[in-house]
Design a protein around this motif. Structure first.
Motif, PDB file in Angstrom:
ATOM      1  N   LEU B 396     -15.981 -10.428  22.581  1.00 42.78           N
ATOM      2  CA  LEU B 396     -17.278 -10.857  22.195  1.00 42.78           C
ATOM      3  C   LEU B 396     -18.202 -10.436  23.419  1.00 42.78           C
ATOM      4  CD1 LEU B 396     -17.297 -14.721  20.167  1.00 42.78           C
ATOM      5  CD2 LEU B 396     -18.680 -11.978  19.416  1.00 42.78           C
ATOM      6  N   PHE B 398     -17.703  -8.273  25.483  1.00 43.81           N
ATOM      7  CA  PHE B 398     -17.679  -6.289  25.208  1.00 43.81           C
ATOM      8  C   PHE B 398     -18.891  -5.982  24.301  1.00 43.81           C
ATOM      9  CE2 PHE B 398     -13.648  -5.574  27.863  1.00 43.81           C
ATOM     10  CZ  PHE B 398     -14.326  -4.612  28.439  1.00 43.81           C
ATOM     11  N   LEU B 399     -19.376  -7.114  23.074  1.00 50.46           N
ATOM     12  CA  LEU B 399     -19.557  -6.269  21.443  1.00 50.46           C
ATOM     13  C   LEU B 399     -21.225  -7.451  22.356  1.00 50.46           C
ATOM     14  CD1 LEU B 399     -17.779  -7.567  18.978  1.00 50.46           C
ATOM     15  CD2 LEU B 399     -19.427  -5.602  18.732  1.00 50.46           C
ATOM     16  N   PHE B 402     -23.051  -4.313  24.614  1.00 49.96           N
ATOM     17  CA  PHE B 402     -22.959  -3.311  23.719  1.00 49.96           C
ATOM     18  C   PHE B 402     -24.049  -2.923  22.994  1.00 49.96           C
ATOM     19  CE2 PHE B 402     -22.219  -0.144  20.295  1.00 49.96           C
ATOM     20  CZ  PHE B 402     -22.335   0.791  21.052  1.00 49.96           C
ATOM     21  N   SER B 403     -23.977  -4.759  22.150  1.00 49.31           N
ATOM     22  CA  SER B 403     -25.229  -4.650  21.501  1.00 49.31           C
ATOM     23  C   SER B 403     -26.844  -4.323  21.259  1.00 49.31           C
ATOM     24  CB  SER B 403     -25.137  -6.027  21.112  1.00 49.31           C
ATOM     25  OG  SER B 403     -23.871  -6.586  19.966  1.00 49.31           O
TER      26      SER B 403
END
Lengths: 162, 496
Positions: B396, B398-399, B402-403
């Motif tokens: 989560l 990392f996401l 990235f988002s």
């Protein structure tokens, strides 16, 4: 950490931060100076000067503490030594795994790279049951992919080896 | 009145209410799990915030904040490990009562006290914040700069054990903030030829790294240690009517005390809960019962720490300066979704503020409902294995990184700042001051730049406003107080 070790680490960190402050202060001379108003150099110079003073303070404090601290030999049990070594190894492996993931995801894509990253992290957290590793890695990746790619339409990295 | 009804309708819209529910329920779980705090919870929400309207994001974040503060009491009562620092005082009486087979009642009292504390603090927020914002709307760049200076002095208050290390962390944050475009002229600084650094370090990635990723490394240290679980009976959940009436004399003053402490920047729930606990014991007819499972000993800190939630939002929403660590992270999260807290927010987006106030009120009732209905589920929540939880949190993180701008570089930065954050924690440097430096530094520089442009480079303009002078004086007071208490802490060590 013992007082002596803390004091030593304070000195080392103080020196690193002092070096950083000096480096940025020196680099601020490469920036343009503006006569009126706030120059791009003013704020960084103020920050680096105060930081250098504080870092010097930390070094002095560390040196004083080092002198004051009695040399207590910290004898560690064999178990403690093994535990610390294992932790150091796990730490390095997680650091390599995390950095490796950020480098490989651009080629392997989210769907391929993430289950491996999760499985690796689970192994480092001492998960031994392989079926649980596979299930958690695959299900979590699928749920996250569904949520972010399909619902939120985030363009997650895709497999792009060639 | 119409605005309030609109806000109620907005919050009760199923889609919006679902996000509030996720915020509160997620907050309770995050707070209950030792190692995860409200700050980490807010960071884990970041990837979801970009896809909802700002008002919804704000009520979700606030729900997470209140839920996490309450959730901390659950592990404090059941396994004697406070889920958040705010719940440390709850251990003193909550755990002994649980050991007597009355864990249910301990959680019941904590839930009711938290709800009342939360409601009182939200009411104070509703009355105080708009007035403060109305006053602050007159602020120009000079006053704003002085206000940011005051906000930065909070660094001294959230420094933790060592003042010098806390200040260094804060200045490290300010140094990080100088990398990238300068906010006045737009001139690139310290980018070392790296294109990605032209815009500086992405704030979301820095937040994720310092608070969430570093926690994963901390948890890695505990691998192999047995996880604490609760296997006793829960017993009755609700206190009797007589007990409840008796507790109100503790809950109401503790809630007000918590709210007042919350309003003071740099304090937070931990200080409020211990102060309320001490006051409750001082005024109790049975002070000897404290520490042995006294219901008042649970109610006082819980009412106070939830009282700080609304209080901490007063300076955040009306002035744009965080009241504590969680609101500092929340400030970062809000700026990411394009909401800049401050007096103008009340004028430009009153519907967002109304929705927030109503959402916060509903969040308290959600805490009451979820807390009382889930008493028997809580021991199971504490059994969630860390070996499953933390790998999911890492994904989560990392996401989330990235988002924001769909950039793999941001993921790398989050992970590297996780390593930096871990090193800082191990060496006794707080991560909260870094965030304050990163967030408030560029605003302070921008306002200073504006003030100097408007005064044609006259630095004396900074000292011509009475409001600015007031902020400089309380900044000096704040720093000298922290210095004094820091010296007092250090004295026994050096002399002893």
């Amino acid at each position: 950490m013992s007082d002596k070790v803390t004091a030593k680490s304070d000195v080392v960190v103080g020196l690193i931060l002092l070096g950083l402050a000096i480096l940025f202060f020196a680099l601020s001379f490469t920036l343009p100076v503006r006569r009126a108003g706030l120059s791009p150099t003013t704020f960084p110079r103020f920050v680096t000067i105060v930081m250098a003073l504080l870092a010097s303070g930390l070094i002095v404090q560390g040196v004083r503490k080092q002198k004051a601290a009695t040399a207590v030999s910290e004898k560690r049990s064999a178990d403690e030594v093994t535990r610390r070594r294992r932790y150091a190894l796990r730490f390095v492996l997680l650091a390599v795994l995390g950095i490796g993931y950020t480098q490989l995801i651009r080629f392997l894509g989210f769907v391929v790279a993430t289950p491996f990253m999760m499985a690796g992290t689970m192994l480092l957290f001492d998960e031994k049951k392989w079926y649980r590793i596979v299930l958690v890695a695959v299900i979590s990746t699928t749920v996250l992919y569904g949520l972010f790619r399909i619902v939120f339409r985030v363009p997650l990295p895709r497999f792009d080896l060639w | 009145m119409a605005a309030v009804i609109d806000a109620v309708i907005f919050v009760l819209t199923p889609f919006h209410f679902l996000f509030l529910f996720i915020g509160v329920a997620g907050g309770i779980i995050v707070g209950a799990l030792p190692g995860l705090t409200g700050s980490v919870g807010i960071i884990l929400l970041l990837p979801f915030l970009f896809y909802v309207p700002p008002a919804v994001a704000l009520i979700m974040l606030s729900g997470m904040f209140c839920g996490a503060i309450y959730g901390g009491s659950i592990s404090a009562i059941l396994i004697s490990t406070p889920g958040t620092p705010s719940a440390a005082a709850t251990v003193l009486d909550g755990y002994p009562l649980a050991q007597k087979g009355q864990a249910g009642k301990a959680i019941g009292v904590a839930t009711i006290a938290s709800t009342i504390g939360g409601i009182i603090s939200v009411l104070c927020l509703i009355f105080i914040a708009p007035q403060l914002a109305r006053f602050a709307v007159r602020f120009g760049p000079v006053e704003y700069f002085a206000l940011m200076v005051f906000g930065l002095t909070v660094i001294a208050s959230v420094s933790g054990a060592s003042l010098i290390k806390g200040l260094l962390s804060g200045f490290f944050g300010l140094l990080i903030a100088t990398i990238g475009m300068d906010p006045v002229m737009g001139y690139p600084r310290f980018h070392f030829g790296v294109t990605n650094l032209l815009l500086g370090f992405p704030m979301v990635s820095v937040l994720i790294g310092l608070f969430a990723v570093s926690q994963i490394f901390v948890e890695l240290e505990g691998v192999g240690k047995p996880q604490k679980v609760f296997n006793q009976s829960m017993g009755r959940v609700l206190p009797t009517w007589k007990e409840f009436k008796g507790l109100l004399t503790v809950i109401v003053p503790s809630s007000l005390l918590g709210t007042f402490i919350g309003i003071i920047p740099g304090t937070g729930g931990a200080i409020a809960s211990f102060m309320a606990y001490n006051e409750a014991r001082r005024f109790s007819r049975h002070p000897e019962e404290f520490g042995t499972g006294s219901l008042a000993g649970i109610a006082a800190p819980e009412a106070a720490n939830n009282g700080t939630t609304g209080g901490a939002m007063v300076p955040l929403l009306s002035l744009g300066i965080p009241g504590d660590v969680v609101t500092a992270v929340m400030l970062g999260a809000l700026m990411v979704i394009g909401v800049r807290p401050g007096p103008l927010l009340f004028r430009q987006s009153p519907q967002i503020m109304n929705s927030l106030f109503v959402g916060l009120m509903f969040a308290q009732f959600l805490i009451l409902g979820l807390g009382l209905l889930s008493v028997r589920i809580f021991p199971k929540v504490l059994k969630v294995p860390v070996r499953i939880l933390f790998p999911i949190i890492l994904a989560l993180c990392f996401l989330g990184a990235f988002s924001l701008s769909n950039s793999i570089y941001d993921m790398l930065i989050a992970f590297l700042f996780g390593l930096v954050g871990y090193a800082m924690r191990k060496l006794g440097f707080g991560t909260a001051p870094v965030i304050l430096g990163v967030i408030l530094g560029p605003i302070a520089e921008q306002e200073l730049g504006r003030a100097l442009i408007m005064s044609h480079g006259n630095w004396g303009t900074l000292f011509q406003s009475p409001i600015a002078i007031f902020f400089y004086i309380i900044s000096l007071f704040s720093v000298s107080y922290s210095l004094k208490s820091g010296l007092r802490k250090a004295k026994p060590r050096t002399t002893g």
